[in-house]
Design an enzyme around this catalytic site. Structure first.
Site, PDB file in Angstrom:
ATOM      1  N   ASP A   1      -2.863 -11.101  -1.053  1.00 60.85           N
ATOM      2  CA  ASP A   1      -3.276 -10.469   0.202  1.00 60.85           C
ATOM      3  C   ASP A   1      -4.788 -10.195   0.162  1.00 60.85           C
ATOM      4  OD1 ASP A   1      -1.585  -8.578   2.423  1.00 60.85           O
ATOM      5  OD2 ASP A   1      -3.631  -7.894   2.004  1.00 60.85           O
TER       6      ASP A   1
ATOM      7  N   HIS B   1       0.815  -1.226   0.000  1.00 60.57           N
ATOM      8  CA  HIS B   1       0.000   0.000   0.000  1.00 60.57           C
ATOM      9  C   HIS B   1       0.845   1.272   0.000  1.00 60.57           C
ATOM     10  CE1 HIS B   1      -3.494  -2.470   0.726  1.00 60.57           C
ATOM     11  NE2 HIS B   1      -3.102  -2.845   1.925  1.00 60.57           N
TER      12      HIS B   1
ATOM     13  N   HIS C   1      -6.254  -7.637   0.934  1.00 59.76           N
ATOM     14  CA  HIS C   1      -6.500  -6.258   0.523  1.00 59.76           C
ATOM     15  C   HIS C   1      -5.924  -6.004  -0.873  1.00 59.76           C
ATOM     16  CE1 HIS C   1      -6.421  -6.302   4.968  1.00 59.76           C
ATOM     17  NE2 HIS C   1      -7.436  -5.447   4.852  1.00 59.76           N
TER      18      HIS C   1
ATOM     19  N   ASP D   1      -3.452 -12.641   5.180  1.00 52.38           N
ATOM     20  CA  ASP D   1      -4.720 -12.254   5.810  1.00 52.38           C
ATOM     21  C   ASP D   1      -5.950 -12.807   5.080  1.00 52.38           C
ATOM     22  OD1 ASP D   1      -4.091 -10.540   3.762  1.00 52.38           O
ATOM     23  OD2 ASP D   1      -4.212  -8.696   4.939  1.00 52.38           O
TER      24      ASP D   1
HETATM   25 ZN   LIG Z   1      -3.837  -7.150   3.736  1.00 55.06          ZN
END
Ligand SMILES: [Zn+2]
Length: 373
Positions: free
Chosen positions: A173, A137, A175, A256
């Site tokens: 991931d 990110h 996200h 995650d």
């Molecule tokens: Zn994540």
């Protein structure tokens, strides 16, 4: 396809992760990389010849993507253990998500150094595992989502600087890998592929979003299971890689998306990650596998240790040896599940498989991903 100059798989780690924490109330209060390293050592999978200590990335290497003023602010915040209101607003550091902590420059710079080292060591072909990397990110001039720097972007840029023509980035991931996608939007040399939970922060990465042709996004519904992961791997990801014919692949294996993760609602077992790594391994002459998210120390460490087993072709035992069990039993995890961890969190590496039906939206997603428009 591995070239003859390829070396044996390398594990790149650092002790900086061992005592480092984002603070007691933060999801990254838990030890992850150090636990994965300890498990691999206890299993006899990390001879000195396979392990490399991650250097800290040098300033010029970081400036390849990051704004010098932002790098200076990170160093300043680490030194003073505080941020000015101006730096907080401008660089998003000293916030709940991206707090001031003891190693807030050195730790991300070590992760970046590890990924850059992996890219350098695989320049002629080969495999490297950098579980401390994966900060997908991070932005050129600000922190985002627990990521201060973007080691994925720095690594890919370094491969491009070596003259590679095609680099594929695969992000597992929970996200969306927004920072990496945006860094290479409309760059035909890089294809970023992200599988992530639909409707979750940062709320980008819709299936229709292709970043000018250089991205594919697969937002999956809550409850995403091993059968669905296998379907997307076979019906979308591997065909994409086959078409793109990458010179190098970077895989972000944020853990995650595992069922027991406290920050997402996906339902994979670690078998899904290991199968993906095994399937992707032969598809390019260079492979660098990173960590990423993952906030349950038991499941993250077991997942990442198992990834190293796959990369270095070790057999995963049914039951962990005593020394490895002890490492897991000593973990502290301040959530309800941590007070009474299920037996298999400390006695095995491999989760029970979490198969299920392959839902219609998953089938549609695979078809859409391969569709040209
Ligand atoms: Zn994540």
């Amino acid at each position: 396809m591995i070239q003859s100059s390829a070396t044996a798989p390398l594990f790149i780690g650092s002790d900086i992760y061992r005592a480092s924490t984002y603070g007691a109330g933060h999801p990254l209060a838990v030890p992850r990389v150090s636990t994965a390293i300890d498990l691999c050592r206890a299993l006899g999978w990390l001879p000195a010849s396979a392990y490399r200590n991650s250097p800290i990335a040098e300033e010029p290497a970081l400036r390849r993507f990051h704004d010098p003023a932002y790098l200076a602010a990170l160093r300043r915040a680490e030194e003073t253990q505080s941020v000015t209101e101006m730096d907080r607003t401008r660089f998003r550091i000293g916030t709940d998500n991206n707090p001031v902590y003891r190693e807030m420059f050195r730790r991300p710079a070590t992760s970046a150094g590890g990924v850059l080292e992996a890219v350098r060591l695989t320049s002629g072909g080969g495999i490297a595992h950098v579980p401390g990397g994966g900060t997908h990110h991070g932005r050129p001039d600000r922190a985002s989502g627990f990521c201060y720097l973007n080691d994925c972007v720095l690594g890919i840029l370094s491969w491009l600087d070596q003259g590679l023509a095609r680099v594929l980035y695969l992000d597992l991931d929970a996200h969306h890998g927004d920072g990496v996608q945006d860094a290479f939007a409309e760059d035909a040399r890089v294809l970023t592929v992200s599988i992530h939970e639909a409707g979750r922060w940062p709320h980008t990465g819709l299936a229709e979003d292709r970043a000018g042709g250089s991205a594919r996004n697969l937002p999956v519904p809550p409850g995403y299971n091993d059968s669905e992961a296998r379907f997307l791997l076979q019906e979308a990801v591997l065909p994409l890689i086959h078409r793109f014919r990458p010179d190098a692949i970077m895989m972000q294996c944020g853990a995650d998306a595992l069922e027991e993760d406290p920050l997402a609602r996906l339902a994979l077992s670690n078998n899904a990650y290991w199968s993906a790594v095994a399937a992707v391994m032969p598809m390019a002459p260079r492979l660098v596998v990173l960590g990423g998210g993952g906030y349950n120390p038991y499941t993250v460490a077991r997942c990442w240790a198992g990834i190293w087993a796959v990369l270095s072709e070790q057999e995963i035992p049914q039951k962990l040896p005593e020394e490895a069990e002890t490492i897991l039993r000593r973990l502290v995890y301040n959530r309800a599940a941590g007070r009474n961890p299920p037996v298999h969190w400390t006695t095995t590496l491999r989760d029970p498989p979490r198969e299920g039906s392959v839902r219609t939206e998953i089938r549609q997603l695979a078809a859409l991903t391969l569709q040209e428009f």
